[in-house]
Write a protein that holds these residues in place. Structure first.
Motif, PDB file in Angstrom:
ATOM      1  N   ASN A   1       0.816  -1.223   0.000  1.00  0.00           N
ATOM      2  CA  ASN A   1       0.000   0.000   0.000  1.00  0.00           C
ATOM      3  C   ASN A   1       0.843   1.263   0.000  1.00  0.00           C
ATOM      4  N   PHE A   2       1.800   1.308   0.882  1.00  0.00           N
ATOM      5  CA  PHE A   2       2.631   2.506   1.017  1.00  0.00           C
ATOM      6  C   PHE A   2       3.486   2.724  -0.224  1.00  0.00           C
ATOM      7  N   SER A   3       4.046   1.645  -0.758  1.00  0.00           N
ATOM      8  CA  SER A   3       4.952   1.791  -1.893  1.00  0.00           C
ATOM      9  C   SER A   3       4.222   2.255  -3.153  1.00  0.00           C
ATOM     10  N   THR A   4       2.951   1.926  -3.292  1.00  0.00           N
ATOM     11  CA  THR A   4       2.220   2.281  -4.504  1.00  0.00           C
ATOM     12  C   THR A   4       1.406   3.563  -4.374  1.00  0.00           C
ATOM     13  N   LYS A   5       1.130   4.033  -3.161  1.00  0.00           N
ATOM     14  CA  LYS A   5       0.210   5.163  -2.991  1.00  0.00           C
ATOM     15  C   LYS A   5       0.828   6.425  -2.387  1.00  0.00           C
ATOM     16  N   SER A   6       1.951   6.318  -1.704  1.00  0.00           N
ATOM     17  CA  SER A   6       2.432   7.457  -0.918  1.00  0.00           C
ATOM     18  C   SER A   6       3.325   8.422  -1.682  1.00  0.00           C
ATOM     19  N   GLY A   7       4.004   7.950  -2.716  1.00  0.00           N
ATOM     20  CA  GLY A   7       4.994   8.786  -3.394  1.00  0.00           C
ATOM     21  C   GLY A   7       6.251   9.018  -2.591  1.00  0.00           C
TER      22      GLY A   7
ATOM     23  N   ARG B   1      10.360   9.292  -3.981  1.00  0.00           N
ATOM     24  CA  ARG B   1      10.996  10.537  -4.440  1.00  0.00           C
ATOM     25  C   ARG B   1      11.799  11.181  -3.321  1.00  0.00           C
ATOM     26  N   TYR B   2      11.224  11.254  -2.143  1.00  0.00           N
ATOM     27  CA  TYR B   2      11.878  11.906  -1.008  1.00  0.00           C
ATOM     28  C   TYR B   2      12.976  11.027  -0.416  1.00  0.00           C
ATOM     29  N   ALA B   3      12.755   9.719  -0.431  1.00  0.00           N
ATOM     30  CA  ALA B   3      13.794   8.807   0.047  1.00  0.00           C
ATOM     31  C   ALA B   3      15.027   8.897  -0.842  1.00  0.00           C
ATOM     32  N   ALA B   4      14.821   9.042  -2.145  1.00  0.00           N
ATOM     33  CA  ALA B   4      15.951   9.191  -3.066  1.00  0.00           C
ATOM     34  C   ALA B   4      16.689  10.495  -2.818  1.00  0.00           C
ATOM     35  N   GLU B   5      15.954  11.563  -2.580  1.00  0.00           N
ATOM     36  CA  GLU B   5      16.579  12.861  -2.329  1.00  0.00           C
ATOM     37  C   GLU B   5      17.448  12.835  -1.079  1.00  0.00           C
ATOM     38  N   HIS B   6      16.987  12.122  -0.063  1.00  0.00           N
ATOM     39  CA  HIS B   6      17.701  12.107   1.219  1.00  0.00           C
ATOM     40  C   HIS B   6      18.641  10.919   1.369  1.00  0.00           C
ATOM     41  N   GLY B   7      18.610   9.985   0.433  1.00  0.00           N
ATOM     42  CA  GLY B   7      19.505   8.835   0.501  1.00  0.00           C
ATOM     43  C   GLY B   7      19.182   7.883   1.630  1.00  0.00           C
TER      44      GLY B   7
ATOM     45  N   ILE C   1       4.126  13.268   3.397  1.00  0.00           N
ATOM     46  CA  ILE C   1       5.194  12.281   3.547  1.00  0.00           C
ATOM     47  C   ILE C   1       6.566  12.900   3.308  1.00  0.00           C
ATOM     48  N   GLY C   2       6.643  13.899   2.441  1.00  0.00           N
ATOM     49  CA  GLY C   2       7.926  14.555   2.221  1.00  0.00           C
ATOM     50  C   GLY C   2       8.453  15.200   3.484  1.00  0.00           C
TER      51      GLY C   2
ATOM     52  N   THR D   1      11.869  14.015   5.504  1.00  0.00           N
ATOM     53  CA  THR D   1      12.884  15.023   5.829  1.00  0.00           C
ATOM     54  C   THR D   1      13.181  15.027   7.323  1.00  0.00           C
ATOM     55  N   PHE D   2      12.134  14.961   8.136  1.00  0.00           N
ATOM     56  CA  PHE D   2      12.267  14.933   9.601  1.00  0.00           C
ATOM     57  C   PHE D   2      13.051  13.704  10.053  1.00  0.00           C
TER      58      PHE D   2
END
Length: 278
Positions: free
Chosen positions: A60-66, A69-75, A265-266, A270-271
């Protein structure tokens, strides 16, 4: 601790993957999803464990939350377990209700039969799954934990119970006071028995009230959430937050859905990433 890769797709420069393994803790085959950011190709990355809510699976989370993108930005990596043990021999709610049994493990270690043989989701999330992930994938031992609804309850309780193992906690619309709401009373009476004193160990408000350490915590709750009044118990968490340890935010007009999660989620990643890299 062998794992079998079921699928893999490129996403924001990283890889969205799905695995299965034989869980000793739950005595069944478990499936979990992982997002590895592009940084994982060169180095070990920290990880956020995401716990989903009632009726959900690892997808659910992997397909709906987006969130990728943010995980990639923050590594940072994302690890998404299922919400209960699964399989033909795993007991379910006798009435087939959505709020107990399959898809509704409540992240507790059951002590009552027939649930105790397999419904050990607290230990699975906190102990077994990290051992599997850290031994097989390019993630470090630096962990944060987050979740939604039943999973928000799980994230808060697991993180506050084992603060030495997590750098931060966040939650969306968590079940904050399960000892006092219909969902929690049903689940806990079945999984844990009639001694309500034992329930408190799995109540986020009780845990936060007794917590003496330091932990970054972020909680978001939508004001238009149809479960807010009867099930979620956010005021109890606010009352327990006497030291101001948790930032508890009400988001005007948002409901209980993944539209709510996707909207914030972004900020949550980040937090959590800040704490993981601090």
């Amino acid at each position: 601790m062998a794992i079998e890769k079921l699928s893999e797709v490129k996403c924001f420069g990283g890889w969205q993957q799905r695995f299965q393994h034989q869980s000793d803790c739950l005595s069944c085959t478990m499936t979990f999803s992982v997002y590895l950011p592009p940084q994982a190709e060169q180095q070990m990355v920290p990880v956020i464990y995401w716990l989903s809510g009632l009726t959900c699976t690892d997808e659910n989370f992997s397909t709906k939350s987006g969130a990728q993108r943010y995980a990639a930005e923050h590594g940072v990596a994302l690890v998404m377990p299922d919400t209960s043990p699964r399989g033909d021999n795993v007991p379910d709610d006798p009435d087939g209700a959505f709020d107990f049994g399959l898809g509704a493990g409540f992240y507790v270690n059951a002590t009552q039969s027939p649930w105790k043989a397999q419904y050990q989701m607290f230990d699975y999330v906190h102990r077994e799954l990290p051992q599997v992930v850290e031994s097989q994938l390019p993630v470090s031992g630096r962990k944060a934990i987050s979740g939604h609804s039943m999973g928000g309850h799980g994230a808060l309780v697991i993180g506050l119970t084992h603060p030495q193992d997590y750098k931060a906690i966040s939650a969306f619309a968590p079940v904050c006071n399960p000892t006092q709401c219909p969902w929690g009373k049903k689940a806990f009476s079945n999984y844990l028995g009639d001694d309500r004193a034992t329930w408190k160990a799995y109540d986020a408000s009780e845990r936060l009230d007794a917590f003496e350490g330091d932990m970054p915590i972020l909680v978001d709750q939508g004001t238009a959430d149809n479960f807010l009044k009867e099930q979620l118990g956010t005021p109890a968490l606010e009352a327990a937050n006497q030291r101001g340890l948790a930032e508890i935010r009400y988001q005007e007009g948002y409901d209980h859905s993944y539209y709510f999660i996707a909207s914030f989620i972004g900020e949550h990643i980040t937090f959590l990433a800040k704490a993981l890299k601090g």
